[in-house]
Design an enzyme around this catalytic site. Structure first.
Site, PDB file in Angstrom:
ATOM      1  N   TRP A   1      48.214  72.165  45.408  1.00 14.10           N
ATOM      2  CA  TRP A   1      48.360  73.427  46.139  1.00 14.10           C
ATOM      3  C   TRP A   1      47.077  74.253  46.149  1.00 14.10           C
ATOM      4  O   TRP A   1      46.969  75.208  46.907  1.00 14.10           O
ATOM      5  CB  TRP A   1      49.482  74.279  45.518  1.00 14.10           C
ATOM      6  N   ASN A   2      46.100  73.932  45.283  1.00 12.58           N
ATOM      7  CA  ASN A   2      44.993  74.883  45.119  1.00 12.58           C
ATOM      8  C   ASN A   2      44.018  74.894  46.305  1.00 12.58           C
ATOM      9  O   ASN A   2      43.412  75.912  46.598  1.00 12.58           O
ATOM     10  CB  ASN A   2      44.270  74.680  43.789  1.00 12.58           C
TER      11      ASN A   2
ATOM     12  N   LYS B   1      52.397  63.536  51.007  1.00 15.96           N
ATOM     13  CA  LYS B   1      53.287  64.605  50.547  1.00 15.96           C
ATOM     14  C   LYS B   1      52.449  65.712  49.909  1.00 15.96           C
ATOM     15  O   LYS B   1      51.805  65.496  48.895  1.00 15.96           O
ATOM     16  CB  LYS B   1      54.292  64.077  49.504  1.00 15.96           C
ATOM     17  N   PRO B   2      52.442  66.893  50.548  1.00 14.38           N
ATOM     18  CA  PRO B   2      51.690  68.013  49.967  1.00 14.38           C
ATOM     19  C   PRO B   2      52.487  68.683  48.852  1.00 14.38           C
ATOM     20  O   PRO B   2      53.697  68.455  48.723  1.00 14.38           O
ATOM     21  CB  PRO B   2      51.536  68.963  51.152  1.00 14.38           C
ATOM     22  N   ALA B   3      51.822  69.512  48.076  1.00  7.81           N
ATOM     23  CA  ALA B   3      52.496  70.245  46.993  1.00  7.81           C
ATOM     24  C   ALA B   3      53.603  71.127  47.562  1.00  7.81           C
ATOM     25  O   ALA B   3      53.494  71.642  48.674  1.00  7.81           O
ATOM     26  CB  ALA B   3      51.471  71.106  46.273  1.00  7.81           C
TER      27      ALA B   3
ATOM     28  N   GLY C   1      45.900  66.177  40.947  1.00 12.82           N
ATOM     29  CA  GLY C   1      46.873  66.996  40.229  1.00 12.82           C
ATOM     30  C   GLY C   1      46.689  66.825  38.728  1.00 12.82           C
ATOM     31  O   GLY C   1      45.602  66.480  38.260  1.00 12.82           O
ATOM     32  N   SER C   2      47.776  67.013  38.008  1.00  7.20           N
ATOM     33  CA  SER C   2      47.657  67.066  36.542  1.00  7.20           C
ATOM     34  C   SER C   2      47.530  65.662  35.934  1.00  7.20           C
ATOM     35  O   SER C   2      47.985  64.670  36.515  1.00  7.20           O
ATOM     36  CB  SER C   2      48.871  67.768  35.953  1.00  7.20           C
TER      37      SER C   2
ATOM     38  N   GLU D   1      42.473  62.081  40.759  1.00  7.21           N
ATOM     39  CA  GLU D   1      41.573  63.206  40.507  1.00  7.21           C
ATOM     40  C   GLU D   1      42.399  64.197  39.698  1.00  7.21           C
ATOM     41  O   GLU D   1      43.228  64.914  40.244  1.00  7.21           O
ATOM     42  CB  GLU D   1      41.110  63.762  41.863  1.00  7.21           C
ATOM     43  N   LEU D   2      42.195  64.176  38.381  1.00  6.53           N
ATOM     44  CA  LEU D   2      43.135  64.853  37.476  1.00  6.53           C
ATOM     45  C   LEU D   2      42.507  66.096  36.834  1.00  6.53           C
ATOM     46  O   LEU D   2      41.479  66.572  37.274  1.00  6.53           O
ATOM     47  CB  LEU D   2      43.608  63.851  36.424  1.00  6.53           C
TER      48      LEU D   2
ATOM     49  N   CYS E   1      39.998  72.632  39.750  1.00  4.01           N
ATOM     50  CA  CYS E   1      39.858  71.649  38.662  1.00  4.01           C
ATOM     51  C   CYS E   1      38.474  71.661  38.043  1.00  4.01           C
ATOM     52  O   CYS E   1      38.308  71.273  36.895  1.00  4.01           O
ATOM     53  CB  CYS E   1      40.115  70.235  39.171  1.00  4.01           C
TER      54      CYS E   1
ATOM     55  N   GLU F   1      43.629  73.408  30.179  1.00  2.00           N
ATOM     56  CA  GLU F   1      43.023  74.062  31.341  1.00  2.00           C
ATOM     57  C   GLU F   1      43.792  75.362  31.620  1.00  2.00           C
ATOM     58  O   GLU F   1      45.005  75.321  31.830  1.00  2.00           O
ATOM     59  CB  GLU F   1      43.208  73.093  32.520  1.00  2.00           C
TER      60      GLU F   1
HETATM   61  C1  SIN Z   1      39.828  70.618  42.913  1.00  2.00           C
HETATM   62  O1  SIN Z   1      40.081  71.668  42.371  1.00  2.00           O
HETATM   63  O2  SIN Z   1      40.437  69.601  42.625  1.00  2.00           O
HETATM   64  C2  SIN Z   1      38.781  70.459  44.007  1.00  2.00           C
HETATM   65  C3  SIN Z   1      37.672  71.376  43.956  1.00  2.00           C
HETATM   66  C4  SIN Z   1      36.530  71.022  44.872  1.00  2.00           C
HETATM   67  O3  SIN Z   1      36.669  70.322  45.867  1.00  2.00           O
HETATM   68  O4  SIN Z   1      35.433  71.479  44.561  1.00  2.00           O
END
Ligand code: SIN
Length: 490
Positions: free
Chosen positions: A158-159, A182-184, A238-239, A260-261, A294, A392
């Site tokens: 979602w971010n 599937k989006p958040a 995600g997580s 990508e966690l 992230c 985090e």
């Molecule tokens: C993320 O928060 O997973 C991506 C951030 C980014 O693309 O810089």
């Protein structure tokens, strides 16, 4: 115009399967709300296993024709999609602000950022080279060609509701794969708008399918993809716990995964750093999307000789940050995504204070602005015993840890199972060489806080996952190598 009015033309609330807008087969819907106010935006299709299966069926039917297209034909469709995204930048920005909460100007920046992946991979589609292997035996020709891996399931967070899905779908389509996505649950509307524009751009029916699902239904819908042998790849942001679950559950059909966690990024300020640049870099890296990124610095290590001065300079700048609703042009930080997120931030600050940290600025909820706001915060005297050192925080909190030697900073930075991003500031060239090699991370910012680029490989090491997004490496995850050995040539 309000955000709602700006976004209205792009709001879609059903699933997109085989080129059609369809409700969930169960008829269920779930509420998507504005995090700034808690108010309903729209009720969206709440998908289960049968919807996920219908999406895969469509992707399977569309695969032969799409993968057979010339790379330049796929590139042309992607370029048209890129053009439409840029054309609708304000409406998409408004939609992002509405469902995710980031200030409108920042949301429009995300549109440009996300679109840049589409343009990048459109071009990369035409550069999928193979190899002619130097001859090993007379009469035989050996070569390696790269082929689309097949159906890709993209599960996104979602971010960055636009950028994260764009940087998964674009390389998949460029490679000749078809997609189920599937989006958040917090932010499905931007993704639905994006597939609408992809359809307008000429992405054929079935090539790109998207289902929405609530938190409760997601497990059931995704389980169908995990068990389905036709789905050859999962790409997930995600997580770490969810990433591990996907890896375990997809083992039965041995899918390729890109994960990508979570991160726990260190940001080191050495005595020899340019402190103005370090403060500016930290603000850019930490407060992007209100700290919900992230790659946001989670632990800031400052060498003893500059600790007090750096803390003062930082607090002066943080105290000036404007928190407010996404539609207010003065806002630099919007609401957090939901109540769970604010509760976690508050818990981290309370725990840190209970373990001896000092609140230098901020440190509290801003209930007067709405349900999900938290003040930009700097904490002094942070220590490794605090929860925010190993989890985090994903919010606007900067904990300052003091250190004495370079080795202490490196050891503390690496003392985590995560390894996504790390940052350091120093003007000593030898130190820059040593530290950039010693940090265990997929991404290192050296005297720089803004790292994002479609041309750069984004991804982590250790429990931050594997696979890379963006750059010339970003297509590899969607391709498999086929070795051709042709005999009888003499
Ligand atoms: C993320 O928060 O997973 C991506 C951030 C980014 O693309 O810089």
């Amino acid at each position: 115009m309000t955000l709602e009015e700006q976004a209205a033309a792009l709001i879609r609330a059903d699933n997109f399967i085989d080129g059609e807008w369809v409700p969930a087969q169960s008829g269920r819907r779930f509420a998507v709300t504005n995090p700034a106010t808690g108010k309903l935006i729209v009720d969206v299709a709440d998908s289960g296993a049968s919807d996920a299966r219908a999406a895969t069926d469509a992707a399977a039917r569309a695969l032969p024709e799409w993968r057979a297209r010339l790379p330049k034909e796929r590139a042309a469709v992607l370029h048209r999609w890129h053009g439409l995204i840029r054309e609708h930048a304000d409406a998409l920005g408004a939609l992002i602000s509405l469902e995710q909460g980031k200030p409108f100007a920042e949301a429009c920046g995300e549109v440009v950022y996300g679109a840049s992946y589409v343009a990048w991979f459109a071009d990369e589609a035409t550069r999928i080279y193979g190899d002619l292997i130097p001859q090993q035996q007379r009469g035989k020709r050996m070569s390696a060609v790269r082929e689309p891996i097949g159906i890709v399931a993209a599960i996104t967070p979602w971010n960055f509701p636009l950028a994260m899905i764009a940087r998964k779908i674009a390389p998949a389509l460029a490679a000749g794969c078809t997609v189920v996505a599937k989006p958040a649950e917090d932010t499905p509307l931007t993704a639905l708008a994006l597939v609408h524009l992809a359809h307008e751009a000429g992405v054929p029916n079935g090539v790109l399918n998207l289902i929405a699902a609530s938190r409760e239904s997601t497990v059931e819908a995704v389980a169908d993809w995990l068990a389905d042998g036709r789905v050859r790849k999962i790409t997930f942001t995600g997580s770490t716990p969810v990433g591990k679950h996907l890896a375990r559950e997809s083992a039965g059909t041995l899918k390729k995964l890109s994960l990508e966690l979570g991160g726990n990024a260190p940001f080191i300020v050495f005595d020899d750093a340019d402190l103005d640049a370090a403060v500016t870099g930290l603000l850019a890296a930490k407060f992007r999307n209100g700290g919900q990124t992230c790659v946001c610095p989670n632990r800031v290590y400052v060498q003893s000789g500059v600790y007090e001065r750096f803390a003062q300079m930082l607090c002066a700048r943080v105290a000036e940050l404007r928190v407010g609703s996404a539609s207010d042009p003065a806002s630099q930080i919007g609401p957090m995504i939901n109540a769970r997120a604010v509760d976690k931030i508050a818990r981290h600050v309370e725990d840190a204070v209970a373990h001896g940290a000092t609140v230098l600025t901020g440190g509290k909820r801003l209930a007067e602005l709405g349900p999900n706001y938290f003040a930009p915060t700097v904490l002094g005297d942070a220590a490794s015993t605090m929860a925010l050192c190993c989890e985090e925080t994903f919010g606007p909190v900067v904990p300052l840890f003091r250190f004495d030697t370079e080795q202490q900073a490196i050891d503390a930075s690496n003392d985590t199972p995560f390894g996504l991003a790390s940052y350091f500031y120093s003007q000593d060239l030898r130190r820059i060489e040593r530290v950039s090699r010693a940090l265990e991370a997929g991404i290192v910012g050296i005297n720089e806080g803004a790292l994002a680029s479609e041309a750069a490989p984004f991804g982590g090491v250790k429990e931050s996952g594997y696979g890379r997004e963006g750059s010339k490496y970003g297509l590899d995850d969607y391709l498999s190598i086929k070795y051709l050995c042709q005999g009888g040539l003499e």
